[in-house]
Design an enzyme around this catalytic site. Structure first.
Site, PDB file in Angstrom:
ATOM      1  N   CYS A  58      29.367   1.751   0.729  1.00  0.00           N
ATOM      2  CA  CYS A  58      28.391   0.753   1.163  1.00  0.00           C
ATOM      3  C   CYS A  58      27.042   1.398   0.906  1.00  0.00           C
ATOM      4  O   CYS A  58      26.655   2.330   1.607  1.00  0.00           O
ATOM      5  CB  CYS A  58      28.547   0.400   2.636  1.00  0.00           C
ATOM      6  SG  CYS A  58      27.191  -0.646   3.227  1.00  0.00           S
ATOM      7  N   CYS A  73      24.312   0.472   4.014  1.00  0.00           N
ATOM      8  CA  CYS A  73      24.477   1.060   5.350  1.00  0.00           C
ATOM      9  C   CYS A  73      25.866   1.685   5.434  1.00  0.00           C
ATOM     10  O   CYS A  73      26.059   2.786   4.951  1.00  0.00           O
ATOM     11  CB  CYS A  73      24.185   0.065   6.464  1.00  0.00           C
ATOM     12  SG  CYS A  73      24.939  -1.552   6.319  1.00  0.00           S
ATOM     13  N   SER A  74      26.827   0.996   6.033  1.00  0.00           N
ATOM     14  CA  SER A  74      28.141   1.613   6.192  1.00  0.00           C
ATOM     15  C   SER A  74      29.183   0.548   6.454  1.00  0.00           C
ATOM     16  O   SER A  74      30.070   0.739   7.265  1.00  0.00           O
ATOM     17  CB  SER A  74      28.107   2.594   7.359  1.00  0.00           C
ATOM     18  OG  SER A  74      27.583   1.910   8.493  1.00  0.00           O
ATOM     19  N   CYS A  75      29.074  -0.594   5.768  1.00  0.00           N
ATOM     20  CA  CYS A  75      30.058  -1.659   5.945  1.00  0.00           C
ATOM     21  C   CYS A  75      31.433  -1.114   5.549  1.00  0.00           C
ATOM     22  O   CYS A  75      31.559  -0.385   4.562  1.00  0.00           O
ATOM     23  CB  CYS A  75      29.680  -2.868   5.105  1.00  0.00           C
ATOM     24  SG  CYS A  75      28.099  -3.565   5.635  1.00  0.00           S
TER      25      CYS A  75
END
Lengths: 105, 206
Positions: free
Chosen positions: B110, B113-115
């Site tokens: 991602c 961000c950090s999906c």
């Protein structure tokens, strides 16, 4: 999935912050894509000067995003947050070790 | 440490770090306003700390390895198939499964961000959230794979998928050689978290 599992969160406050955010999302305070867009911006701003390692710095960016969001929509006034934070600090400092820490009032 | 918390001259409760106090402050204010339910918070914590994790994804992969009809359905509409298994919730609204083949190795990042597909893999590891991985996975995926100890033949293309808040990817790794005849539970034991992100390969049978 062998051996001892790694802890999911490195610090208890990471977990609390995560749960708080998910709860606010689930109860309809904000939608997740909107949250992710805001969080991405904070991460990008924090990462301009140095590489973020994905640990504490990641959740500090998360916290800043949530504080800003709740300040903007009027849910949690920044002064109120700062005052309550200091009240918690005083509560910890005056509570004997081992006793539960509670806020006055 | 700015403060020796075990000093007997200061026998007060251990003072949490500043961000922890700020989180408590938010929680206090929101609770006073009736906007959060402490029991619901505990439930979320318990779910993500204890009940959701890569074992869910491993179960899905093992089913796909042992049942061709399940595999086909999974590749066509993963969201519905995994929801039928009870793996749904936040960050699982739309899941796509991408299958590794001898020609193509898939890897997920991602970049913003950090999906991450929480219902199948739990909370992402620190490296997945780091700037280094998020920047390099797209730019130099083979080098990143090498850092993870994965070397692929030159004939295998590497395809990088960028997860977003709307679509999250899970890699279906190739079933390891020598796993013929293993039952589903044993197969699930070969599936590592990293193999479902694409930064690793499944374990080989003993």
């Amino acid at each position: 999935m062998n051996g001892t599992p790694e802890p999911v969160f490195d610090e208890p406050w990471h977990a609390q912050l995560f749960a708080l955010t998910v709860h606010l999302n689930e109860s309809g305070r904000f939608d997740w894509p909107g949250w992710a867009a805001r969080f991405s911006k904070t991460l990008a701003a924090h990462g301009l000067n140095r590489d973020l390692d994905g640990g504490d710095d990641y959740f500090l960016a998360w916290l800043e995003t949530l504080e800003t969001l709740l300040a903007e929509d009027g849910t949690a006034d920044p002064q109120d947050v700062a005052g309550t934070r200091d009240a918690w600090e005083r509560a910890y400092l005056k509570t004997p070790h081992g006793a539960p820490v509670c806020l006055d009032g | 440490m700015p403060h020796d918390h075990h000093d007997h001259d200061h026998p007060h409760a251990l003072l949490p770090p500043d961000p922890a106090l700020r989180v408590k402050a938010l929680e206090t204010i929101l609770t006073r306003k009736g906007l959060i339910d402490p029991a619901a918070l505990d439930e979320i914590l318990d779910t993500y700390q204890n009940r959701i994790g890569p074992q869910n994804g491993a179960d899905v992969v093992a089913r796909a390895w042992s049942d061709p009809a399940f595999r086909d359905a999974l590749l066509k509409d993963a969201t519905a198939v995994v929801a039928d298994l009870g793996y749904y919730g936040r960050q699982g609204e739309h899941i796509e499964v991408v299958e590794n083949t001898p020609d193509t190795h898939n890897m997920v990042v991602c970049t913003l961000c950090s999906c991450y597909p929480w219902p199948l893999l739990g909370i992402p590891p620190g490296w997945y959230k780091s700037d280094a991985y998020r920047a390099r996975a797209v730019r130099e995926p083979r080098r990143v794979l090498a850092d993870f100890g994965v070397t692929l033949p030159d004939t295998t293309a590497v395809r990088v998928w960028d997860s977003t808040a709307e679509v999250r990817y899970l890699v279906l790794p190739m079933r390891p050689a020598g796993s013929d005849g293993m039952d589903r539970a044993a197969l699930a034991g070969l599936v590592t978290r990293d193999s479902m992100i694409g930064t690793g390969l499944p374990r080989s049978p003993e």
